[in-house]
Design an enzyme around this catalytic site. Sequence first.
Site, PDB file in Angstrom:
ATOM      1  N   ASP A 172       0.886  -1.160   0.000  1.00 57.28           N
ATOM      2  CA  ASP A 172       0.000   0.000   0.000  1.00 57.28           C
ATOM      3  C   ASP A 172       0.921   1.205   0.000  1.00 57.28           C
ATOM      4  O   ASP A 172       1.901   1.255   0.751  1.00 57.28           O
ATOM      5  CB  ASP A 172      -0.900  -0.006   1.241  1.00 57.28           C
ATOM      6  CG  ASP A 172      -1.963   1.089   1.230  1.00 57.28           C
ATOM      7  OD1 ASP A 172      -1.729   2.146   0.620  1.00 57.28           O
ATOM      8  OD2 ASP A 172      -3.025   0.903   1.861  1.00 57.28           O
ATOM      9  N   ILE A 213       0.722   3.985   1.192  1.00 58.25           N
ATOM     10  CA  ILE A 213       0.755   4.749   2.439  1.00 58.25           C
ATOM     11  C   ILE A 213       1.891   4.295   3.353  1.00 58.25           C
ATOM     12  O   ILE A 213       2.266   4.994   4.292  1.00 58.25           O
ATOM     13  CB  ILE A 213      -0.598   4.630   3.162  1.00 58.25           C
ATOM     14  CG1 ILE A 213      -0.764   5.734   4.204  1.00 58.25           C
ATOM     15  CG2 ILE A 213      -0.763   3.246   3.807  1.00 58.25           C
ATOM     16  CD1 ILE A 213      -2.150   5.799   4.812  1.00 58.25           C
ATOM     17  N   SER A 214       2.480   3.136   3.063  1.00 55.33           N
ATOM     18  CA  SER A 214       3.483   2.547   3.957  1.00 55.33           C
ATOM     19  C   SER A 214       4.897   2.963   3.584  1.00 55.33           C
ATOM     20  O   SER A 214       5.373   2.644   2.482  1.00 55.33           O
ATOM     21  CB  SER A 214       3.390   1.021   3.914  1.00 55.33           C
ATOM     22  OG  SER A 214       4.513   0.434   4.544  1.00 55.33           O
ATOM     23  N   PRO A 215       5.618   3.623   4.488  1.00 56.74           N
ATOM     24  CA  PRO A 215       7.012   3.964   4.195  1.00 56.74           C
ATOM     25  C   PRO A 215       7.895   2.729   4.089  1.00 56.74           C
ATOM     26  O   PRO A 215       8.872   2.713   3.339  1.00 56.74           O
ATOM     27  CB  PRO A 215       7.425   4.849   5.375  1.00 56.74           C
ATOM     28  CG  PRO A 215       6.499   4.464   6.484  1.00 56.74           C
ATOM     29  CD  PRO A 215       5.207   4.111   5.824  1.00 56.74           C
TER      30      PRO A 215
END
Length: 214
Positions: free
Chosen positions: A9, A11-13
């Site tokens: 995803d 959004i995940s660093p």
Amino acid sequence: MKRITFYLDFISPYAWLAFERLPEALEGLSYSVEYRPVLLGALLQQSGNPGPVGIPSKRDWTYRHVSWLGHSLGIPLQMPARHPFNPLPLLRQALACSADGSVNRFVAGTLLRHVWVGGHDALDPARLDALAEALAPQLKPEMEPQGPAVKALLRSNTDAAAAHGVFGVPAFGVDDKLFWGLDSLPMLRAWLEGDAWFGSGWGASAQVPSGLGA
């Protein structure tokens, strides 16, 4: 040749860091990768996990940790102007470039860099327009980012990931094994190289009985 499913995803660093590290971590091995966008929030909800941003002190640590990891690994990573944010527009934009739920490395990398390089607002309308323009050559003619087919692909990807035991991202599925997190890349390599530990250690190490409630 082994086929790896990379669940991510945008959004995940850690997904960004793993995306950048994967070629080096598996250098010299024969493999292919399919990148599968999934909705991390839904996976966290299904597993009853609030995620790091649900705990203030863990949120602070996570942002510091990933920023340091980027620095340490030589991978550009600047926290976006707002985080967390709603990743659905990005996930749907990616899957509009897919016919089967997987996207190529160019699409995955374009979306990840959009979020994690430069410290900008991932949902800024002008930037989303520029992102759509950059991905226009990759779009499938029958797919619209806000259309029902794209939404169905995202639901299907997320449901299939959950059914395979995915509880967070990045996660890597290969054969009957699932590896989670940036720090699992050495373990993933060991599996691909045929490390003998997996003959007994994989199953045995997960059979420890719980002492809670005893």
